[in-house]
Scaffold this active site. Structure first.
Site: not given
Ligand code: NAP
Ligand code: GCO
Length: 264
Positions: A157, A144
């Site tokens: 996250y 990500s």
């Protein structure tokens, strides 16, 4: 000749009922791979099976929570017995909880890390023995922007995806001698269910402030689509990338290279 074919390969794409995982699995099928996927809810597995059928892809779906090691081991054993040894694993299944860190419960923090970091370890650990026996393997971890950058409300996250970048490098280091390549794909901001809340049209009909922010931070001046990830995924799953290992390929429209458009 450069070989992008996945003919005869067995690919497990976790969480691939829709979104990024479905697009990657579709690309693999178009390149010749046999597709297997799993989700943690039966209705999502069913949604995925319907999607693959509509695409003309004979995929096999499993109900399996990637954080449950025994369930993952049983799924991998069944795949190896009924489909074949897994040649390609894409650790795609993932969740996000957007909560300010000091408001976030430890349970929520742990769940995100379990799904986004511990589960890729569990799934990789389950498939690597078969890959070693077969003499080759490809593991692709879906990282990500948050493998490199932080932002408010995504502490768990970002920690997980940062760890996933280092797990990618470690699998490369530990298993490269067995002709196993482990790389990451770092999508930018992609229009999927997961980012739908960030793109909601506001009551006054305007675009979500975060939507406008991402457009200003992306040289391509657009959100990515799952289709933007198809080619990079086939490249990293194919023999064309046999000397690429431990790398995270950012497919982000240039976000990581750009300070952002200055306000007018
Ligand atoms: P999504 O639309 O939310 O889909 C996530 C998929 O993962 C669903 O099929 C979900 O099905 C499955 N899943 C979630 N928890 C699971 C579990 N415990 N066990 C098995 N399957 C599970 O997500 P997406 O946007 O396509 O993102 C896919 C991956 O790309 C994620 O790792 C995400 O972090 C990453 N990513 C996304 C973006 C983006 O902008 N969209 C950008 C960078 C990286 P069930 O809920 O039924 O299990
Ligand atoms: C967020 C987004 C991002 C994307 C993606 C960016 O809330 O910032 O959900 O985390 O999902 O990971 O690469």
């Amino acid at each position: 000749m450069i070989n992008f074919s996945l003919e005869g390969k067995v690919a497990l794409v976790t969480g691939a009922a829709y979104g990024i995982g479905l697009a990657i699995a579709q690309a693999f099928a178009e390149a010749g791979a046999k597709i297997v996927f799993n989700c943690s809810r039966q209705e999502t597995v069913d949604r995925g099976m319907k999607a693959y059928k509509e695409l003309g892809i004979d995929a096999k779906g499993y109900l399996c929570d990637v954080t449950d090691e025994e369930a993952v081991k049983a799924m991998v054993a069944d795949i190896e017995a009924t489909v074949g040894t897994i040649d390609i694993l894409v650790n795609n299944a993932g969740i996000i909880k957007r909560i300010p860190m000091t408001d976030m419960s430890v349970e929520d923090f742990r769940r995100v890390v379990d799904v986004d970091l511990v589960a890729p370890y569990i799934c990789s650990k389950a498939v690597i023995p078969g890959m070693i026996k077969k003499g080759h393997g490809k593991i692709i971890n879906i990282c990500s922007m948050m493998s490199e950058l932080g932002r408010e409300t995504v502490s768990a996250y970002a920690a997980a995806k940062g760890g996933l970048k280092m797990l990618t490098r470690n699998i490369c280091s530990e298993f490269g001698e067995h002709n196993i390549q482990c790389n990451g794909i770092g999508p930018g901001y992609i229009a999927t269910d997961q980012t739908a809340p960030l793109r909601e049209i506001q009551p006054d009909g305007s675009r979500h402030p975060f939507d406008q922010f991402i457009i200003s931070k992306t040289p391509a001046a657009r959100w990515g689509t799952p289709e933007d990830l198809m080619g990079p995924a086939v490249f990293l799953a194919s023999d064309a990338s046999n000397f690429v290992n431990g790398h995270v390929l950012y497919v982000d429209g240039g976000i990581l290279a750009y300070i952002g458009k200055q306000p007018k």
